[in-house]
Design a protein around this motif. Structure first.
Motif, PDB file in Angstrom:
ATOM      1  N   ARG A 148       0.818  -1.217   0.000  1.00  0.00           N
ATOM      2  CA  ARG A 148       0.000   0.000   0.000  1.00  0.00           C
ATOM      3  C   ARG A 148       0.852   1.267   0.000  1.00  0.00           C
ATOM      4  NH1 ARG A 148      -5.451   0.163   3.096  1.00  0.00           N
ATOM      5  NH2 ARG A 148      -5.776   1.631   1.384  1.00  0.00           N
ATOM      6  N   ARG A 149       2.015   1.217   0.613  1.00  0.00           N
ATOM      7  CA  ARG A 149       2.927   2.358   0.482  1.00  0.00           C
ATOM      8  C   ARG A 149       3.309   2.566  -0.982  1.00  0.00           C
ATOM      9  NH1 ARG A 149       7.149   4.011   4.865  1.00  0.00           N
ATOM     10  NH2 ARG A 149       6.150   3.458   6.826  1.00  0.00           N
ATOM     11  N   ALA A 150       3.595   1.479  -1.664  1.00  0.00           N
ATOM     12  CA  ALA A 150       3.968   1.570  -3.081  1.00  0.00           C
ATOM     13  C   ALA A 150       2.800   2.084  -3.910  1.00  0.00           C
ATOM     14  CB  ALA A 150       4.427   0.211  -3.588  1.00  0.00           C
ATOM     15  N   GLU A 151       1.591   1.615  -3.601  1.00  0.00           N
ATOM     16  CA  GLU A 151       0.408   2.090  -4.322  1.00  0.00           C
ATOM     17  C   GLU A 151       0.200   3.587  -4.102  1.00  0.00           C
ATOM     18  OE1 GLU A 151      -2.258  -2.048  -4.257  1.00  0.00           O
ATOM     19  OE2 GLU A 151      -2.684  -0.436  -2.832  1.00  0.00           O
ATOM     20  N   GLN A 152       0.363   4.053  -2.862  1.00  0.00           N
ATOM     21  CA  GLN A 152       0.171   5.472  -2.601  1.00  0.00           C
ATOM     22  C   GLN A 152       1.226   6.319  -3.293  1.00  0.00           C
ATOM     23  OE1 GLN A 152      -2.454   7.466  -0.518  1.00  0.00           O
ATOM     24  NE2 GLN A 152      -1.545   8.288  -2.387  1.00  0.00           N
ATOM     25  N   THR A 153       2.443   5.816  -3.357  1.00  0.00           N
ATOM     26  CA  THR A 153       3.503   6.537  -4.063  1.00  0.00           C
ATOM     27  C   THR A 153       3.163   6.665  -5.543  1.00  0.00           C
ATOM     28  OG1 THR A 153       5.158   5.754  -2.473  1.00  0.00           O
ATOM     29  CG2 THR A 153       5.964   6.532  -4.612  1.00  0.00           C
ATOM     30  N   ALA A 154       2.668   5.584  -6.133  1.00  0.00           N
ATOM     31  CA  ALA A 154       2.276   5.627  -7.545  1.00  0.00           C
ATOM     32  C   ALA A 154       1.080   6.554  -7.752  1.00  0.00           C
ATOM     33  CB  ALA A 154       1.941   4.215  -8.036  1.00  0.00           C
ATOM     34  N   ALA A 155       0.118   6.498  -6.842  1.00  0.00           N
ATOM     35  CA  ALA A 155      -1.068   7.356  -6.960  1.00  0.00           C
ATOM     36  C   ALA A 155      -0.688   8.828  -6.841  1.00  0.00           C
ATOM     37  CB  ALA A 155      -2.089   6.986  -5.886  1.00  0.00           C
ATOM     38  N   ALA A 156       0.199   9.138  -5.909  1.00  0.00           N
ATOM     39  CA  ALA A 156       0.640  10.522  -5.747  1.00  0.00           C
ATOM     40  C   ALA A 156       1.331  11.032  -7.006  1.00  0.00           C
ATOM     41  CB  ALA A 156       1.578  10.626  -4.543  1.00  0.00           C
ATOM     42  N   ASP A 157       2.092  10.162  -7.642  1.00  0.00           N
ATOM     43  CA  ASP A 157       2.773  10.540  -8.884  1.00  0.00           C
ATOM     44  C   ASP A 157       1.780  10.940  -9.965  1.00  0.00           C
ATOM     45  OD1 ASP A 157       5.314  10.582 -10.543  1.00  0.00           O
ATOM     46  OD2 ASP A 157       4.130   9.122 -11.675  1.00  0.00           O
ATOM     47  N   ARG A 158       0.610  10.305  -9.983  1.00  0.00           N
ATOM     48  CA  ARG A 158      -0.405  10.617 -11.008  1.00  0.00           C
ATOM     49  C   ARG A 158      -0.909  12.056 -10.894  1.00  0.00           C
ATOM     50  NH1 ARG A 158       1.313   6.013 -11.378  1.00  0.00           N
ATOM     51  NH2 ARG A 158       0.164   4.164 -12.102  1.00  0.00           N
ATOM     52  N   VAL A 159      -0.848  12.615  -9.684  1.00  0.00           N
ATOM     53  CA  VAL A 159      -1.359  13.979  -9.492  1.00  0.00           C
ATOM     54  C   VAL A 159      -0.250  14.973  -9.161  1.00  0.00           C
ATOM     55  CG1 VAL A 159      -3.676  13.221  -8.863  1.00  0.00           C
ATOM     56  CG2 VAL A 159      -1.959  13.501  -7.064  1.00  0.00           C
ATOM     57  N   GLY A 160       1.006  14.541  -9.285  1.00  0.00           N
ATOM     58  CA  GLY A 160       2.122  15.468  -9.167  1.00  0.00           C
ATOM     59  C   GLY A 160       2.654  15.691  -7.766  1.00  0.00           C
ATOM     60  N   VAL A 161       2.383  14.772  -6.839  1.00  0.00           N
ATOM     61  CA  VAL A 161       2.879  14.912  -5.466  1.00  0.00           C
ATOM     62  C   VAL A 161       4.065  13.976  -5.261  1.00  0.00           C
ATOM     63  CG1 VAL A 161       2.327  14.579  -3.021  1.00  0.00           C
ATOM     64  CG2 VAL A 161       0.635  15.602  -4.566  1.00  0.00           C
ATOM     65  N   GLU A 162       5.160  14.528  -4.739  1.00  0.00           N
ATOM     66  CA  GLU A 162       6.378  13.746  -4.531  1.00  0.00           C
ATOM     67  C   GLU A 162       6.710  13.529  -3.061  1.00  0.00           C
ATOM     68  OE1 GLU A 162       9.469  15.784  -6.594  1.00  0.00           O
ATOM     69  OE2 GLU A 162       8.602  15.420  -8.590  1.00  0.00           O
ATOM     70  N   ASP A 163       6.255  14.417  -2.187  1.00  0.00           N
ATOM     71  CA  ASP A 163       6.617  14.372  -0.764  1.00  0.00           C
ATOM     72  C   ASP A 163       5.514  13.647   0.005  1.00  0.00           C
ATOM     73  OD1 ASP A 163       7.381  14.845   1.869  1.00  0.00           O
ATOM     74  OD2 ASP A 163       7.944  16.931   1.511  1.00  0.00           O
ATOM     75  N   ILE A 164       5.802  12.410   0.449  1.00  0.00           N
ATOM     76  CA  ILE A 164       4.839  11.596   1.193  1.00  0.00           C
ATOM     77  C   ILE A 164       5.483  11.165   2.492  1.00  0.00           C
ATOM     78  CG2 ILE A 164       3.311   9.590   1.121  1.00  0.00           C
ATOM     79  CD1 ILE A 164       3.751   9.501  -1.909  1.00  0.00           C
ATOM     80  N   ARG A 165       4.791  11.392   3.604  1.00  0.00           N
ATOM     81  CA  ARG A 165       5.336  11.064   4.922  1.00  0.00           C
ATOM     82  C   ARG A 165       4.397  10.087   5.623  1.00  0.00           C
ATOM     83  NH1 ARG A 165       7.632  17.148   6.480  1.00  0.00           N
ATOM     84  NH2 ARG A 165       8.172  17.667   4.305  1.00  0.00           N
ATOM     85  N   PHE A 166       4.935   8.975   6.074  1.00  0.00           N
ATOM     86  CA  PHE A 166       4.171   7.947   6.756  1.00  0.00           C
ATOM     87  C   PHE A 166       4.519   7.968   8.241  1.00  0.00           C
ATOM     88  CE2 PHE A 166       4.441   6.496   2.377  1.00  0.00           C
ATOM     89  CZ  PHE A 166       3.173   5.985   2.122  1.00  0.00           C
ATOM     90  N   LEU A 167       3.492   8.030   9.095  1.00  0.00           N
ATOM     91  CA  LEU A 167       3.729   8.075  10.533  1.00  0.00           C
ATOM     92  C   LEU A 167       3.798   6.695  11.172  1.00  0.00           C
ATOM     93  CD1 LEU A 167       1.506  11.109  11.612  1.00  0.00           C
ATOM     94  CD2 LEU A 167       3.891  11.078  10.857  1.00  0.00           C
ATOM     95  N   GLY A 168       3.291   5.661  10.510  1.00  0.00           N
ATOM     96  CA  GLY A 168       3.483   4.302  10.982  1.00  0.00           C
ATOM     97  C   GLY A 168       2.570   3.826  12.091  1.00  0.00           C
ATOM     98  N   TYR A 169       1.437   4.482  12.299  1.00  0.00           N
ATOM     99  CA  TYR A 169       0.473   4.008  13.299  1.00  0.00           C
ATOM    100  C   TYR A 169      -0.220   2.741  12.775  1.00  0.00           C
ATOM    101  CZ  TYR A 169       0.778   8.235  16.184  1.00  0.00           C
ATOM    102  OH  TYR A 169       1.213   9.241  17.019  1.00  0.00           O
ATOM    103  N   PRO A 170      -0.666   1.854  13.660  1.00  0.00           N
ATOM    104  CA  PRO A 170      -1.314   0.618  13.214  1.00  0.00           C
ATOM    105  C   PRO A 170      -2.708   0.884  12.632  1.00  0.00           C
ATOM    106  CG  PRO A 170      -1.309   0.735  15.616  1.00  0.00           C
ATOM    107  CD  PRO A 170      -0.473   1.878  15.126  1.00  0.00           C
ATOM    108  N   ASP A 171      -2.964   0.343  11.473  1.00  0.00           N
ATOM    109  CA  ASP A 171      -4.239   0.493  10.775  1.00  0.00           C
ATOM    110  C   ASP A 171      -5.365  -0.116  11.608  1.00  0.00           C
ATOM    111  OD1 ASP A 171      -6.274   0.752   8.928  1.00  0.00           O
ATOM    112  OD2 ASP A 171      -5.344  -0.531   7.408  1.00  0.00           O
ATOM    113  N   GLY A 172      -6.459   0.638  11.747  1.00  0.00           N
ATOM    114  CA  GLY A 172      -7.622   0.153  12.469  1.00  0.00           C
ATOM    115  C   GLY A 172      -7.596   0.417  13.952  1.00  0.00           C
ATOM    116  N   MET A 173      -6.517   0.994  14.465  1.00  0.00           N
ATOM    117  CA  MET A 173      -6.380   1.219  15.906  1.00  0.00           C
ATOM    118  C   MET A 173      -5.977   2.651  16.244  1.00  0.00           C
ATOM    119  SD  MET A 173      -4.653  -2.365  17.193  1.00  0.00           S
ATOM    120  CE  MET A 173      -3.505  -2.578  15.821  1.00  0.00           C
TER     121      MET A 173
END
Length: 239
Positions: free
Chosen positions: A64-89
């Protein structure tokens, strides 16, 4: 309210990969085209999402990190920061407020886009508990934390991050929109960004029709001409 031409720096804070692409990728593409700098901050890696139960949580997070990086590229965003909290909690905690305040003070945005902290009874999808927790924590980080030099003093003392006042927040998934952005020129890139989230949208047989129908309804509500598409937000002025 901010005029789109005034917006030079934007921070998008969401719970999961794909949240911004469903809620506002057309708007992001439009702002990038107009010269704005846009940064994504994702609280989780989306490791509890998807439909392939053969992939463990760690593998899903990487995908999903890779998918978000690819999706951001489609709209011209290069700076993506992940905080690493557990999904669903995710909880609306002081720690999360501090982490989001840090990013706000680093990016120093005119505009923050995030999820509504309200439950949407008309459309339950935006009401995921992680969405509501992130939206609430982000609003708290915008006001009062990021602008208050006495909030989280370690951010200044240890990291040199001065207080910053965000001028406006746009809430996605709101039951009470008051701002519509015409994304007719960027709807194709929004759909391309959503297609990049293969683990989330690969099962949708008519993603194009779903997105266009939804955004056309927004455009009609906004009084835009037939054939137009719009994304809807609740704009919150912070002054």
């Amino acid at each position: 309210m901010l005029d789109e031409a005034e917006i030079k720096n934007v921070l998008v804070v969401t719970a999961h990969p794909d949240d911004i692409d469903f809620g506002g990728a057309g708007t992001v593409a439009k702002l990038v085209d107009a010269g704005a700098e846009v940064v994504y901050c994702l609280v989780t890696d989306g490791d509890a999402g998807g439909f392939d139960r053969q992939v463990d949580n760690g593998g899903m997070a990487v995908a999903r990190r890779a998918e978000q990086t690819a999706a951001a590229d489609r709209v011209g965003v290069e700076d993506i920061r992940f905080l690493g909290y557990p999904d669903g909690m995710v909880e609306q905690s002081l720690g999360l407020r501090c982490d989001i305040t840090r990013v706000i003070r680093q990016v120093r945005p005119d505009l923050v886009i995030t999820s509504t902290p309200e439950r949407n009874y008309a459309r339950l999808g935006p009401s995921h508990p992680d969405h509501r927790a992130v939206g609430g924590a982000t609003l708290d980080a915008v006001y009062p934390d990021a602008r208050n030099p006495y909030a989280f003093p370690e951010l200044l003392a240890d990291e040199g991050l001065d207080a910053w006042t965000v001028r406006e927040v746009w809430l996605m998934g709101t039951p009470t929109p008051n701002r519509y952005v015409d994304v007719t020129a960027t709807v194709d890139r929004k759909i391309a960004a959503l297609r990049a989230h293969e683990s989330q949208t690969g099962h949708m047989q008519d993603l194009d029709g779903f997105v266009r129908g939804w955004l056309a309804a927004n455009a009609a509500t906004a009084g835009l001409p037939e054939g137009a598409f719009a994304e809807a937000f609740q704009a919150v002025v912070t002054d």
